[in-house]
Design an enzyme around this catalytic site. Sequence first.
Site, mmCIF file in Angstrom:
data_model
loop_
_atom_site.group_PDB
_atom_site.id
_atom_site.type_symbol
_atom_site.label_atom_id
_atom_site.label_comp_id
_atom_site.label_asym_id
_atom_site.label_seq_id
_atom_site.Cartn_x
_atom_site.Cartn_y
_atom_site.Cartn_z
ATOM 1 N N CYS A 11 0.856 -1.113 0.067
ATOM 2 C CA CYS A 11 0.076 -0.136 -0.049
ATOM 3 C C CYS A 11 0.934 1.261 -0.071
ATOM 4 C CB CYS A 11 -0.956 -0.182 1.238
ATOM 5 S SG CYS A 11 -0.246 -0.007 2.824
ATOM 6 N N ASN A 14 2.468 1.531 4.590
ATOM 7 C CA ASN A 14 2.528 0.381 5.235
ATOM 8 C C ASN A 14 2.201 0.186 6.615
ATOM 9 O OD1 ASN A 14 5.512 -1.969 5.627
ATOM 10 N ND2 ASN A 14 3.216 -2.563 5.426
ATOM 11 N N CYS A 16 -1.497 0.805 7.406
ATOM 12 C CA CYS A 16 -2.899 0.383 7.393
ATOM 13 C C CYS A 16 -3.194 -0.761 6.535
ATOM 14 C CB CYS A 16 -3.828 1.700 7.022
ATOM 15 S SG CYS A 16 -3.808 3.226 7.992
ATOM 16 N N ARG A 17 -3.447 -0.652 5.416
ATOM 17 C CA ARG A 17 -4.163 -1.628 4.359
ATOM 18 C C ARG A 17 -3.300 -2.899 4.486
ATOM 19 N NH1 ARG A 17 -5.088 2.218 -0.460
ATOM 20 N NH2 ARG A 17 -3.067 2.980 0.534
ATOM 21 N N SER A 18 -1.937 -2.743 3.822
ATOM 22 C CA SER A 18 -1.043 -3.866 3.494
ATOM 23 C C SER A 18 -0.709 -4.637 4.847
ATOM 24 C CB SER A 18 0.315 -3.279 2.820
ATOM 25 O OG SER A 18 1.018 -2.601 3.395
ATOM 26 N N ASP A 128 -8.159 3.659 1.176
ATOM 27 C CA ASP A 128 -7.176 4.079 1.926
ATOM 28 C C ASP A 128 -8.133 4.760 3.288
ATOM 29 O OD1 ASP A 128 -5.303 5.400 3.557
ATOM 30 O OD2 ASP A 128 -4.222 6.281 1.950
HETATM 31 P P1 4NP Z 1 -1.717 2.852 4.161
HETATM 32 O O1 4NP Z 1 -2.361 4.109 4.635
HETATM 33 O O2 4NP Z 1 -1.332 3.228 2.493
HETATM 34 O O3 4NP Z 1 -3.192 1.654 3.964
HETATM 35 O O4 4NP Z 1 -0.715 2.213 5.181
HETATM 36 C C1 4NP Z 1 -1.907 5.244 4.785
HETATM 37 C C2 4NP Z 1 -0.895 5.605 5.699
HETATM 38 C C3 4NP Z 1 -0.218 6.746 5.788
HETATM 39 C C4 4NP Z 1 -0.413 7.657 4.587
HETATM 40 C C5 4NP Z 1 -1.186 7.638 3.756
HETATM 41 C C6 4NP Z 1 -2.021 6.474 3.713
HETATM 42 N N1 4NP Z 1 0.213 9.150 4.858
HETATM 43 O O5 4NP Z 1 0.259 9.934 4.060
HETATM 44 O O6 4NP Z 1 1.254 9.351 5.956
#
Ligand code: 4NP
Length: 164
Positions: A11, A14, A16-18, A128
């Site tokens: 993702c 790294n 939340c989703r992955s 996201d």
């Molecule tokens: P992820 O979510 O891609 O599912 O881990 C996010 C985590 C952090 C950010 C964006 C999306 N960020 O902008 O810091």
Amino acid sequence: MSQKVSVLFVCLGNICRSPTAHGIFEKLVEQHDLQDHIEIDSAGTGDWHIGKSPDGRAQIYAQKRGYDLSHLRARQIAPSDFADFDYILAMDAQNLADIQLMQPEGYSGHISLFLDFLQSGQGQEVPDPYYGGDQGFELVLDMVEQASSNLLDHIVARHINTDH
Ligand code: 4NP
């Protein structure tokens, strides 16, 4: 097949989703006693959260469904991942595009959206949840649980002898 089948969930951050996919798929693989056959990791395309634990909200909502994400630490996808992973599965279209930009010529593994493993999910993304509310995390869990089950069926049918 003596060599492990390797799966990398990707993702943006790294956190939340992955990692959610990592933890859910890891548990599913353990429940099927396939941990000697399937290796799992996750990574982000971005570098902001390297070394961090999964987002607290992702951990809490996963824990409520019995998934422990606390051992996971964020890292960024690296060129060596294309040598190391048979399946590189993106959570959204931007992640997929970023992975494809890094993809070396001759990579013979599978790169796609993770939700392509949902029968109805061709082209669908895991949204996201980072800037949203609680519902976003529940939705991620719902989608990832379904796709993980299909992914495991696919890998077992293609790569693993049923008499393992
Ligand atoms: P992820 O979510 O891609 O599912 O881990 C996010 C985590 C952090 C950010 C964006 C999306 N960020 O902008 O810091």
